[in-house]
Write a protein that holds these residues in place. Structure first.
Motif, PDB file in Angstrom:
ATOM      1  N   ASP A  84     -15.471   5.247 -32.444  1.00 39.01           N
ATOM      2  CA  ASP A  84     -16.724   5.995 -32.643  1.00 39.01           C
ATOM      3  C   ASP A  84     -17.079   6.173 -34.098  1.00 39.01           C
ATOM      4  N   ASN A  85     -16.074   6.341 -34.948  1.00 37.29           N
ATOM      5  CA  ASN A  85     -16.349   6.744 -36.324  1.00 37.29           C
ATOM      6  C   ASN A  85     -15.819   5.774 -37.380  1.00 37.29           C
ATOM      7  N   SER A 172     -22.250  19.135 -38.560  1.00 39.08           N
ATOM      8  CA  SER A 172     -23.350  18.241 -38.191  1.00 39.08           C
ATOM      9  C   SER A 172     -22.959  17.461 -36.952  1.00 39.08           C
ATOM     10  N   VAL A 180     -29.066  17.387 -38.279  1.00 38.26           N
ATOM     11  CA  VAL A 180     -28.119  16.275 -38.361  1.00 38.26           C
ATOM     12  C   VAL A 180     -28.237  15.682 -39.765  1.00 38.26           C
ATOM     13  N   SER A 202     -15.069  19.249 -41.701  1.00 45.31           N
ATOM     14  CA  SER A 202     -16.256  18.723 -41.031  1.00 45.31           C
ATOM     15  C   SER A 202     -16.150  18.990 -39.529  1.00 45.31           C
ATOM     16  N   GLU A 204     -17.376  18.510 -36.109  1.00 45.44           N
ATOM     17  CA  GLU A 204     -18.226  17.489 -35.467  1.00 45.44           C
ATOM     18  C   GLU A 204     -18.244  17.658 -33.950  1.00 45.44           C
ATOM     19  N   TYR A 206     -20.418  18.695 -31.934  1.00 43.62           N
ATOM     20  CA  TYR A 206     -21.648  18.285 -31.220  1.00 43.62           C
ATOM     21  C   TYR A 206     -21.987  16.808 -31.438  1.00 43.62           C
ATOM     22  N   GLU A 207     -21.024  16.043 -31.920  1.00 42.29           N
ATOM     23  CA  GLU A 207     -21.248  14.630 -32.247  1.00 42.29           C
ATOM     24  C   GLU A 207     -22.043  13.867 -31.186  1.00 42.29           C
ATOM     25  N   LYS A 208     -21.704  14.078 -29.925  1.00 39.01           N
ATOM     26  CA  LYS A 208     -22.282  13.246 -28.859  1.00 39.01           C
ATOM     27  C   LYS A 208     -23.650  13.734 -28.402  1.00 39.01           C
ATOM     28  N   HIS A 216     -25.046  10.162 -35.643  1.00 35.63           N
ATOM     29  CA  HIS A 216     -23.989  10.991 -36.214  1.00 35.63           C
ATOM     30  C   HIS A 216     -23.182  10.187 -37.233  1.00 35.63           C
ATOM     31  N   SER A 218     -19.910  10.779 -39.858  1.00 32.59           N
ATOM     32  CA  SER A 218     -18.882  11.686 -40.361  1.00 32.59           C
ATOM     33  C   SER A 218     -18.763  11.475 -41.863  1.00 32.59           C
ATOM     34  N   ASN A 234     -12.939  17.987 -33.913  1.00 37.89           N
ATOM     35  CA  ASN A 234     -13.754  17.613 -32.758  1.00 37.89           C
ATOM     36  C   ASN A 234     -13.033  18.118 -31.506  1.00 37.89           C
TER      37      ASN A 234
END
Ligand code: PMP
Ligand code: GLU
Length: 388
Positions: A84-85, A172, A180, A202, A204, A206-208, A216, A218, A234
Motif C-alpha cells: 500500500d505504501n 492525514s 488530506v 504519522s 494514518e 483513515y488511510e482507506k 493517501h 505517507s 495504522n
C-alpha cells in the motif's frame, strides 16, 4: 497526600466517547436520537473476519501470544506497508497494540520526556493532547488556516520549532477536518523536520477512507531521511469496521519500537489473541469490503454536503475520513452550548469543535444511514432557524 496522582488528575475525559455514550443512553431511554457523534464506521465487521476469529476460538487460540504481536500478523503488516505504501520495515520495526490509540499512546510515552515540546496542528484529534500531558511533555498547538482546510504548512511549522521540540504529530486524512495532505505539502514539512531532526508521528488510521481523486501519501515514503524519523500508526478499526476488536500497529525506528515493546510488556502484554487472528484475516484480503464501504461513505458525504449547502452553512469539505467540520460562528454561541442545545432540543448528537481546539466549529460524522442524514440535517435547519 493527594488521592490521585497529579499527571492523571490533569487528564480530561474524552468528549468524543462521552457524547457518543450520552446519545446511546438517550436512545435506550426511547428518545428518537440521531447520532452524528460516532467516530466509528456503522458497518458490521465482514463475515470472513468474524469466521477467522471463530476458528481461532474453536482451535483454542486463547492464550498469551508474543507481547508485540504474533509473527504472522507482523508479516501481514509488513506486506501491507510494502504493497500500500511502498514502505520497507523489518518485523522488529513493527509492534501490534490494542488499537491505534494504544500505539499512539505508547510511542508518545517512549519519545517524550518531561517538558519536551510536541507540535500538534489544530484542530486535532482529542486524545493527542492528553497523551502528551500524561507523558509530562508540553503540547504546542499550531494554529492553522481554515482557508487551507486547516492543514499545517512550512511557515507555521518553522515558527514553532525551539530547542525543546521533539515531535510533530501529523494526521492525514484528518479527524476532525477531513483534510488530506498532498505530496508537495508533505515535502515541505518533511524538509523542515529533517533539517531540525524532529521525530514525526504519522497517524494514518483513515488511510482507506478517501474521496474523489485524493490520494493517501505517507510522509515516511518521501525520502530515506524522513523515513528514519517517522513512526507510522495504522490499524484495522476504520478500514475493516473493527473498532471493538482493538488492533492497531506502529512501525518505525527499531530502538524506539523495542522500547515500546518493553512498555507494552509491563502494561497490557499482547493485544487480544483472537483479535490478532481476525486482523490477520482482514489484512490478508479485504474481499472488496473497503471499496464498498468507501463508496457508501462518499455518497453519504455528498448527501450531507448538499443538505448543508441548502441550509447555507460553511464547512471544510472533507477529502477523507468521515467527518464534516461545520462552521457555526454565525450562530453566535460556543460549540459546547451549540451541541448541548442541539441534543436537548432536537435530539441530534454532534461533537463540539472546542474538543478539537476550535470553538467556532462542530463535528458531524457521516457514519450514519442516508435517511438519518436527511432527517438529522432537517433538524439542523429547524435548529438554526429557531430564535435563541
Ligand atoms: N487516530 C484518530 C485520528 C482517530 O480518530 C482514532 C479513532 N478512535 C484513532 C486514532 C484510534 O483508533 P483505534 O480504534 O484503532 O484505537
Ligand atoms: N476516533 C473516534 C472519534 O474521534 C472514536 C472515539 C475516540 O476514540 O476518540 O470520535
Amino acid at each position: 497526600m493527594n488521592k490521585l496522582a497529579q499527571r492523571v488528575k490533569d487528564i480530561e475525559p474524552s468528549s468524543t466517547l462521552a457524547i457518543t455514550a450520552r446519545a446511546k443512553k438517550m436512545r435506550q431511554e426511547g428518545l428518537d436520537v440521531i447520532s452524528f457523534a460516532a467516530g466509528e464506521p456503522d458497518f458490521d465487521t465482514p463475515q470472513y473476519i468474524k469466521d477467522a476469529a471463530i476458528k481461532a476460538l474453536a482451535e483454542g487460540f486463547t492464550k498469551y501470544t508474543p507481547s508485540s504481536g504474533i509473527p504472522e500478523l507482523k508479516k501481514a503488516i509488513q506486506k501491507k506497508f510494502k504493497l500500500d505504501n511502498s514502505l520497507d520495515y523489518e518485523p522488529e520495526q513493527i509492534i501490534v497494540s490494542c488499537g491505534a490509540k494504544h500505539s499512539l499512546f505508547n510511542i508518545i510515552q517512549v519519545l517524550v520526556d518531561k517538558n519536551a515540546e510536541v507540535l500538534i496542528p489544530s484542530p486535532y484529534w482529542v486524545s493527542y493532547l492528553e497523551m502528551v500531558k500524561f507523558a509530562q511533555g508540553k503540547a504546542v498547538i499550531l494554529k492553522t488556516d481554515s482557508r487551507n482546510s486547516f492543514k499545517l504548512n512550512a511557515e507555521i511549522l518553522s515558527k514553532n520549532i525551539t530547542k525543546k521540540t521533539k515531535l510533530l504529530i501529523l494526521n492525514s486524512p484528518s479527524n476532525p477536518a477531513g483534510c488530506v495532505y498532498k505530496r508537495e505539502e508533505l515535502d515541505d514539512i518533511a524538509q523542515i523536520c529533517v533539517k531540525n531532526k524532529l521525530w514525526v508521528l504519522s497517524d494514518e488510521i483513515y488511510e482507506k477512507l478517501i474521496y474523489e481523486n485524493n490520494k493517501h501519501i505517507s510522509i515516511a515514503t518521501l525520502n530515506n531521511d524522513i523515513y528514519k524519523l517517522t513512526f507510522v500508526v495504522n490499524g484495522v478499526s476504520k478500514a475493516y469496521s473493527m473498532t471493538g476488536w482493538r488492533i492497531g500497529y506502529l512501525a518505525g525506528d527499531k530502538e524506539a519500537v523495542e522500547a515500546t515493546a518493553r512498555l507494552q510488556d509491563h502494561s497490557t502484554s499482547n493485544p487480544c489473541s483472537i483479535s490478532q487472528k481476525a486482523a490477520l484475516a482482514a489484512l490478508s484480503s479485504d474481499n472488496g469490503f473497503i471499496d464498498k464501504m468507501r463508496l457508501e461513505f462518499e455518497e453519504r458525504r455528498n448527501l450531507m454536503l448538499s443538505e448543508l449547502d441548502k441550509i447555507g452553512l460553511d464547512y471544510i469539505k472533507p477529502e477523507g475520513a468521515f467527518y464534516v467540520f461545520l462552521d457555526i460562528s454565525k450562530a453566535k454561541i460556543g460549540s459546547w452550548e451549540f451541541c448541548d442545545k442541539f441534543l436537548a432540543e432536537k435530539y441530534v448528537a454532534v461533537i463540539p469543535g472546542a474538543a478539537f481546539g476550535n470553538d467556532n466549529y462542530v463535528r458531524f460524522s457521516f457514519a450514519a444511514s442516508m435517511p438519518e442524514i436527511k432527517k438529522g440535517l432537517e433538524r439542523l435547519r429547524e435548529f438554526i432557524s429557531s430564535p435563541r
